[in-house]
Design an enzyme around this catalytic site. Structure first.
Site, PDB file in Angstrom:
ATOM      1  N   ASN A  26     -13.248   0.868  -3.077  1.00 38.58           N
ATOM      2  CA  ASN A  26     -12.726  -0.469  -2.812  1.00 38.58           C
ATOM      3  C   ASN A  26     -11.202  -0.543  -2.893  1.00 38.58           C
ATOM      4  O   ASN A  26     -10.602  -1.474  -2.358  1.00 38.58           O
ATOM      5  CB  ASN A  26     -13.335  -1.462  -3.811  1.00 38.58           C
ATOM      6  CG  ASN A  26     -12.689  -2.821  -3.740  1.00 38.58           C
ATOM      7  OD1 ASN A  26     -12.899  -3.581  -2.807  1.00 38.58           O
ATOM      8  ND2 ASN A  26     -11.884  -3.143  -4.748  1.00 38.58           N
TER       9      ASN A  26
ATOM     10  N   SER B 278     -12.831  -2.855   7.192  1.00 38.54           N
ATOM     11  CA  SER B 278     -12.328  -4.187   7.543  1.00 38.54           C
ATOM     12  C   SER B 278     -12.607  -4.461   9.012  1.00 38.54           C
ATOM     13  O   SER B 278     -12.727  -3.523   9.817  1.00 38.54           O
ATOM     14  CB  SER B 278     -10.824  -4.288   7.281  1.00 38.54           C
ATOM     15  OG  SER B 278     -10.277  -5.458   7.859  1.00 38.54           O
TER      16      SER B 278
ATOM     17  N   TYR C 186      -2.786  -0.474   8.239  1.00 37.09           N
ATOM     18  CA  TYR C 186      -4.020  -0.946   7.592  1.00 37.09           C
ATOM     19  C   TYR C 186      -5.230  -0.710   8.499  1.00 37.09           C
ATOM     20  O   TYR C 186      -6.272  -0.213   8.053  1.00 37.09           O
ATOM     21  CB  TYR C 186      -3.882  -2.434   7.264  1.00 37.09           C
ATOM     22  CG  TYR C 186      -5.003  -3.009   6.451  1.00 37.09           C
ATOM     23  CD1 TYR C 186      -5.102  -2.756   5.087  1.00 37.09           C
ATOM     24  CD2 TYR C 186      -5.961  -3.825   7.039  1.00 37.09           C
ATOM     25  CE1 TYR C 186      -6.134  -3.302   4.330  1.00 37.09           C
ATOM     26  CE2 TYR C 186      -7.001  -4.368   6.294  1.00 37.09           C
ATOM     27  CZ  TYR C 186      -7.074  -4.109   4.937  1.00 37.09           C
ATOM     28  OH  TYR C 186      -8.100  -4.652   4.201  1.00 37.09           O
ATOM     29  N   ALA C 187      -5.093  -1.047   9.790  1.00 34.16           N
ATOM     30  CA  ALA C 187      -6.194  -0.863  10.733  1.00 34.16           C
ATOM     31  C   ALA C 187      -6.581   0.607  10.852  1.00 34.16           C
ATOM     32  O   ALA C 187      -7.767   0.956  10.884  1.00 34.16           O
ATOM     33  CB  ALA C 187      -5.815  -1.424  12.099  1.00 34.16           C
ATOM     34  N   ALA C 188      -5.574   1.480  10.909  1.00 35.93           N
ATOM     35  CA  ALA C 188      -5.848   2.916  11.008  1.00 35.93           C
ATOM     36  C   ALA C 188      -6.582   3.419   9.776  1.00 35.93           C
ATOM     37  O   ALA C 188      -7.518   4.219   9.867  1.00 35.93           O
ATOM     38  CB  ALA C 188      -4.546   3.683  11.203  1.00 35.93           C
ATOM     39  N   SER C 189      -6.165   2.949   8.595  1.00 37.43           N
ATOM     40  CA  SER C 189      -6.819   3.389   7.358  1.00 37.43           C
ATOM     41  C   SER C 189      -8.268   2.926   7.305  1.00 37.43           C
ATOM     42  O   SER C 189      -9.160   3.670   6.874  1.00 37.43           O
ATOM     43  CB  SER C 189      -6.053   2.866   6.134  1.00 37.43           C
ATOM     44  OG  SER C 189      -6.201   1.463   5.976  1.00 37.43           O
ATOM     45  N   LYS C 190      -8.518   1.709   7.767  1.00 31.61           N
ATOM     46  CA  LYS C 190      -9.877   1.164   7.707  1.00 31.61           C
ATOM     47  C   LYS C 190     -10.775   1.741   8.799  1.00 31.61           C
ATOM     48  O   LYS C 190     -11.981   1.881   8.602  1.00 31.61           O
ATOM     49  CB  LYS C 190      -9.819  -0.360   7.799  1.00 31.61           C
ATOM     50  CG  LYS C 190      -9.139  -1.016   6.596  1.00 31.61           C
ATOM     51  CD  LYS C 190      -9.843  -0.664   5.288  1.00 31.61           C
ATOM     52  CE  LYS C 190      -9.277  -1.413   4.102  1.00 31.61           C
ATOM     53  NZ  LYS C 190      -9.990  -1.117   2.835  1.00 31.61           N
TER      54      LYS C 190
ATOM     55  N   ILE D 110     -11.645 -13.072   4.184  1.00 35.96           N
ATOM     56  CA  ILE D 110     -12.259 -13.367   2.888  1.00 35.96           C
ATOM     57  C   ILE D 110     -11.240 -14.075   2.003  1.00 35.96           C
ATOM     58  O   ILE D 110     -10.070 -13.696   1.940  1.00 35.96           O
ATOM     59  CB  ILE D 110     -12.751 -12.073   2.200  1.00 35.96           C
ATOM     60  CG1 ILE D 110     -13.688 -11.308   3.144  1.00 35.96           C
ATOM     61  CG2 ILE D 110     -13.452 -12.412   0.884  1.00 35.96           C
ATOM     62  CD1 ILE D 110     -14.942 -12.044   3.567  1.00 35.96           C
TER      63      ILE D 110
END
Length: 246
Positions: free
Chosen positions: A90, A142, A155-159, A188
């Site tokens: 998480n 995500s 962030y998008a690449a990591s998720k 969220i």
């Protein structure tokens, strides 16, 4: 109880979605090991809430992006609890900005904390779960890991990487009784999103067919399903929790 006698390790669980997952698991009888960067009042409060549910709980200060530290935590959890049945990856951060303005440090840090941490802890728990011939690995992705988002390339690449990691782990370890799944939350209502302006909140909500943001507890319920035997034949999947946003 769905998780009675099981031990769950949850990274980055002092607050937000991680905390609600820990509480949901504890209510169903799981003993809880959780991590965050450092011990503080928030950690103490979370620990007390979990303990009040009558289960065993330990906190471990650790940088999830550090491979050696992740392995040390897992070794200590096994020493303290005897086993690890559930891993929830998480831990995560954001460093949002447009790609043209993004620094190398902003890119690297998000990949390290969000994606490398999931590899670190998955790698660390795998031998114990293989020996048990049982385990559930749940990683938080995500909606932007599926659809992308302007201003969140890192962030998008990591998720998105978490999704590929999850599917690969499910294929590699399925024969050993280990399941791996990802949860992809949408908008969220965490401390971070609640700090947004009223106009920004309204803009996000207008894109959601259910016309509201999700609660961390609603993500936790999906994690509980994936951690329990209710999902005994579910592996390699990405479950979106987004009110039909995507």
């Amino acid at each position: 109880m769905l998780l009675e006698g099981k031990t769950a390790l949850i990274t980055g669980a002092a607050r937000g979605i991680g905390k609600q997952i820990a509480l949901a698991f504890a209510r169903e009888g799981a003993n809880i090991a959780f991590t965050d960067l450092e011990y503080n009042e928030q950690v103490q409060s979370t620990k007390e809430e979990i303990s009040a549910l009558g289960v065993k709980v330990h906190f471990y200060a650790s940088d999830a992006s550090d491979f050696g530290a992740a392995h040390s935590v897992v070794e200590q959890v096994i020493a303290d609890f005897g086993r690890i049945d559930i891993l929830v990856n998480n831990a995560g951060i954001t460093r949002d900005t447009l790609l043209v303005r993004m620094t190398e440090e902003q890119w690297d840090r998000v990949i390290q904390v969000n994606l490398k941490s999931a590899f670190n802890f998955t790698h660390a728990v795998t031998p114990a779960m293989m020996k048990q011939r049982n385990g559930s690995i749940i990683s938080l992705s995500s909606v932007v890991g599926i659809n992308g988002n302007a201003g969140q390339a890192n962030y998008a690449a990591s998720k998105a990487g978490i999704i590929a990691l999850t599917k690969s782990v499910a294929k590699e370890l399925g024969g050993r009784g280990i399941r791996a799944n990802a949860i992809a939350p949408g908008f969220i209502l965490t401390d971070m999103t609640k700090a947004l302006s009223e106009d920004t909140l309204k803009q996000f909500v207008s894109m959601i067919p259910m016309r509201r943001g999700g609660e961390p507890e609603e993500v936790a319920k999906v994690a509980l399903f994936l951690a329990s035997d209710l999902s005994s034949y579910v592996s390699g999947q990405v479950i979106q929790v987004n009110g039909a946003m995507a």
